[in-house]
Motif scaffolding. Structure first.
Motif, PDB file in Angstrom:
ATOM      1  N   LYS A 210     -38.193 -24.032 -35.616  1.00 56.59           N
ATOM      2  CA  LYS A 210     -38.737 -23.566 -36.891  1.00 56.59           C
ATOM      3  C   LYS A 210     -39.269 -22.140 -36.773  1.00 56.59           C
ATOM      4  O   LYS A 210     -40.089 -21.866 -35.891  1.00 56.59           O
ATOM      5  N   GLY A 211     -38.821 -21.257 -37.649  1.00 47.93           N
ATOM      6  CA  GLY A 211     -39.294 -19.879 -37.636  1.00 47.93           C
ATOM      7  C   GLY A 211     -38.321 -18.910 -36.980  1.00 47.93           C
ATOM      8  O   GLY A 211     -38.485 -17.707 -37.106  1.00 47.93           O
ATOM      9  N   ASP A 212     -37.318 -19.426 -36.277  1.00 45.90           N
ATOM     10  CA  ASP A 212     -36.342 -18.530 -35.644  1.00 45.90           C
ATOM     11  C   ASP A 212     -35.340 -18.012 -36.675  1.00 45.90           C
ATOM     12  O   ASP A 212     -34.869 -18.768 -37.535  1.00 45.90           O
ATOM     13  N   ASN A 213     -35.022 -16.728 -36.549  1.00 44.85           N
ATOM     14  CA  ASN A 213     -34.013 -16.091 -37.396  1.00 44.85           C
ATOM     15  C   ASN A 213     -33.029 -15.380 -36.483  1.00 44.85           C
ATOM     16  O   ASN A 213     -33.450 -14.644 -35.585  1.00 44.85           O
ATOM     17  N   PHE A 214     -31.749 -15.594 -36.707  1.00 47.16           N
ATOM     18  CA  PHE A 214     -30.758 -14.934 -35.848  1.00 47.16           C
ATOM     19  C   PHE A 214     -29.460 -14.697 -36.608  1.00 47.16           C
ATOM     20  O   PHE A 214     -29.228 -15.255 -37.688  1.00 47.16           O
ATOM     21  N   ILE A 215     -28.642 -13.830 -36.001  1.00 46.37           N
ATOM     22  CA  ILE A 215     -27.338 -13.500 -36.575  1.00 46.37           C
ATOM     23  C   ILE A 215     -26.270 -13.998 -35.601  1.00 46.37           C
ATOM     24  O   ILE A 215     -26.372 -13.738 -34.391  1.00 46.37           O
ATOM     25  N   ILE A 216     -25.300 -14.703 -36.135  1.00 43.28           N
ATOM     26  CA  ILE A 216     -24.167 -15.137 -35.314  1.00 43.28           C
ATOM     27  C   ILE A 216     -23.072 -14.089 -35.509  1.00 43.28           C
ATOM     28  O   ILE A 216     -22.599 -13.885 -36.630  1.00 43.28           O
ATOM     29  N   PRO A 217     -22.702 -13.376 -34.428  1.00 45.25           N
ATOM     30  CA  PRO A 217     -21.762 -12.260 -34.593  1.00 45.25           C
ATOM     31  C   PRO A 217     -20.324 -12.721 -34.841  1.00 45.25           C
ATOM     32  O   PRO A 217     -20.007 -13.904 -34.737  1.00 45.25           O
ATOM     33  N   ALA A 218     -19.484 -11.737 -35.119  1.00 43.35           N
ATOM     34  CA  ALA A 218     -18.054 -11.994 -35.310  1.00 43.35           C
ATOM     35  C   ALA A 218     -17.482 -12.575 -34.022  1.00 43.35           C
ATOM     36  O   ALA A 218     -17.989 -12.320 -32.931  1.00 43.35           O
ATOM     37  N   ALA A 219     -16.433 -13.327 -34.139  1.00 41.74           N
ATOM     38  CA  ALA A 219     -15.703 -13.856 -32.974  1.00 41.74           C
ATOM     39  C   ALA A 219     -16.592 -14.684 -32.056  1.00 41.74           C
ATOM     40  O   ALA A 219     -16.318 -14.806 -30.871  1.00 41.74           O
TER      41      ALA A 219
ATOM     42  N   SER B 296     -31.383 -19.183 -40.275  1.00 42.16           N
ATOM     43  CA  SER B 296     -32.830 -19.320 -40.098  1.00 42.16           C
ATOM     44  C   SER B 296     -33.162 -20.794 -39.977  1.00 42.16           C
ATOM     45  O   SER B 296     -32.595 -21.618 -40.702  1.00 42.16           O
ATOM     46  N   VAL B 297     -34.084 -21.094 -39.060  1.00 40.89           N
ATOM     47  CA  VAL B 297     -34.521 -22.483 -38.889  1.00 40.89           C
ATOM     48  C   VAL B 297     -35.780 -22.675 -39.740  1.00 40.89           C
ATOM     49  O   VAL B 297     -36.814 -22.069 -39.470  1.00 40.89           O
ATOM     50  N   LEU B 298     -35.678 -23.519 -40.762  1.00 39.94           N
ATOM     51  CA  LEU B 298     -36.813 -23.738 -41.671  1.00 39.94           C
ATOM     52  C   LEU B 298     -37.688 -24.904 -41.225  1.00 39.94           C
ATOM     53  O   LEU B 298     -38.884 -24.941 -41.504  1.00 39.94           O
ATOM     54  N   GLU B 299     -37.055 -25.877 -40.600  1.00 37.27           N
ATOM     55  CA  GLU B 299     -37.813 -27.043 -40.115  1.00 37.27           C
ATOM     56  C   GLU B 299     -37.166 -27.562 -38.853  1.00 37.27           C
ATOM     57  O   GLU B 299     -35.955 -27.445 -38.680  1.00 37.27           O
ATOM     58  N   GLY B 300     -38.011 -28.160 -38.010  1.00 36.74           N
ATOM     59  CA  GLY B 300     -37.496 -28.886 -36.853  1.00 36.74           C
ATOM     60  C   GLY B 300     -37.179 -27.997 -35.666  1.00 36.74           C
ATOM     61  O   GLY B 300     -37.544 -26.818 -35.611  1.00 36.74           O
TER      62      GLY B 300
END
Ligand code: ZN
Length: 312
Positions: free
Chosen positions: A285-294, A270-274
């Motif tokens: 800021k505000g983006d939430n993501f999942i970095i998958p396997a591999a 999650s991006v909390l700042e910048g």
């Protein structure tokens, strides 16, 4: 397919104690009383949809079931973690969460709730309730029944940038004026112990005294073991803030450039700042993501504060 980041659409929760500071993340808030933004969640009470890419529009719970290899075949019926941002305009109730064993039996198979907080903002000279001062179960019950809250509740001073681990059984609350980033087990079970006798539309909110007394840990763990300052942690480094049986959580300050190998089954970020870029793609800021396997090498650029977590 497996190189794609999973960006999520956040889910907003209106709460009596919520405010509108989540607008600072450019979120389209439904009202002026938004207490929580569930950034990464597959919980039935707030199952995020995927924002773009080959899974666009699907719920995270569906993606979890349909594409286990995106998550490295991690063994769990449900997506194990939930990350959220909390805006407490006023004080939350004094509460406590059950562990897995108690929740399984008393909450129809739910997970327990172990959680941790990164304090993004708070007033100066503020404190949190973390734990209590009773020395035995008997004394704990006497203090609760006698409503000796001042004596019972342990207030601990905290500051912006502090990181706090809350084990199940820990009496706690969040104070008004705080904005907190929370990483937790995917559970929504809270036992309310005391609500300052506040009335919401003329009504007192329901308390869960029996369950609270059942699950409160006695005596409380030393407060200094739960709170740690993250100031002075190095930039361009995954700084571990906590690691336990459920999760590992890192704070990452990117200054210009940082890259690392994603070698876990999956990672929440999650991006909390910048703002900046991940593998050439813009994030802010505000983006939430999942970095998958591999996924391989994660290349970050810009000036950003990120919180990352994995399930253990
Ligand atoms: Zn809690």
């Amino acid at each position: 397919m497996k190189k794609e980041l999973l960006f999520l659409n956040p889910i907003f929760k209106e709460m009596v104690w919520g405010g509108e500071r989540l607008r600072e993340f450019d979120y389209p808030l439904p009202s002026e009383h938004v207490g929580e933004c569930w950034g990464i969640s597959a919980h039935p009470h707030g199952d995020c949809t995927i924002r773009e890419g080959f899974c666009e529009g699907k719920r995270l719970s569906e993606v979890w079931r349909e594409y286990p290899m995106l998550f490295g075949g991690y063994e769990s019926e449900e997506y194990p973690l939930l990350v959220k941002i909390i805006d407490a305009k006023s004080d939350l109730s004094i509460q406590v969460h059950p562990d897995d064993a108690y929740a399984r039996v008393h909450e129809s198979g739910s997970l327990g709730k172990t959680e941790c907080w990164y304090i993004m903002d708070c007033r100066e000279d503020t404190s949190l309730v973390i734990g209590h001062n009773a020395r035995s179960r008997e004394e704990m019950e006497e203090m609760i029944d006698g409503r000796r809250w001042e004596e019972f509740l342990r207030e601990v001073p905290v500051h912006k940038g502090d990181f706090i681990q809350i084990d199940p059984g820990t009496v706690h609350t969040i104070k008004g004026g705080m904005v907190i980033f929370e990483t937790q087990q995917s559970s929504d079970i809270t036992y309310r112990l005391y609500d300052y006798d506040r009335r919401v539309q003329g009504q007192l909110r329901k308390l869960h005294l029996k369950q609270s007394k059942d699950v409160i840990t006695v005596p409380s763990r030393d407060a200094s073991k739960s709170v740690r300052s993250t100031l002075g942690m190095s930039p361009n480094r995954l700084n571990e803030m906590v690691s336990n049986q459920y999760y590992t959580v890192w704070k990452l300050d990117v200054e210009e450039e940082f890259s690392f190998e994603q070698r876990y089954p999956f990672m929440n970020m999650s991006v909390l700042e910048g703002e900046g870029r991940i593998s050439g793609r813009e994030i802010r800021k505000g983006d939430n993501f999942i970095i998958p396997a591999a996924y391989g090498r994660v290349e970050l650029q810009g000036r950003m504060l990120l919180i990352a977590s994995i399930a253990n």
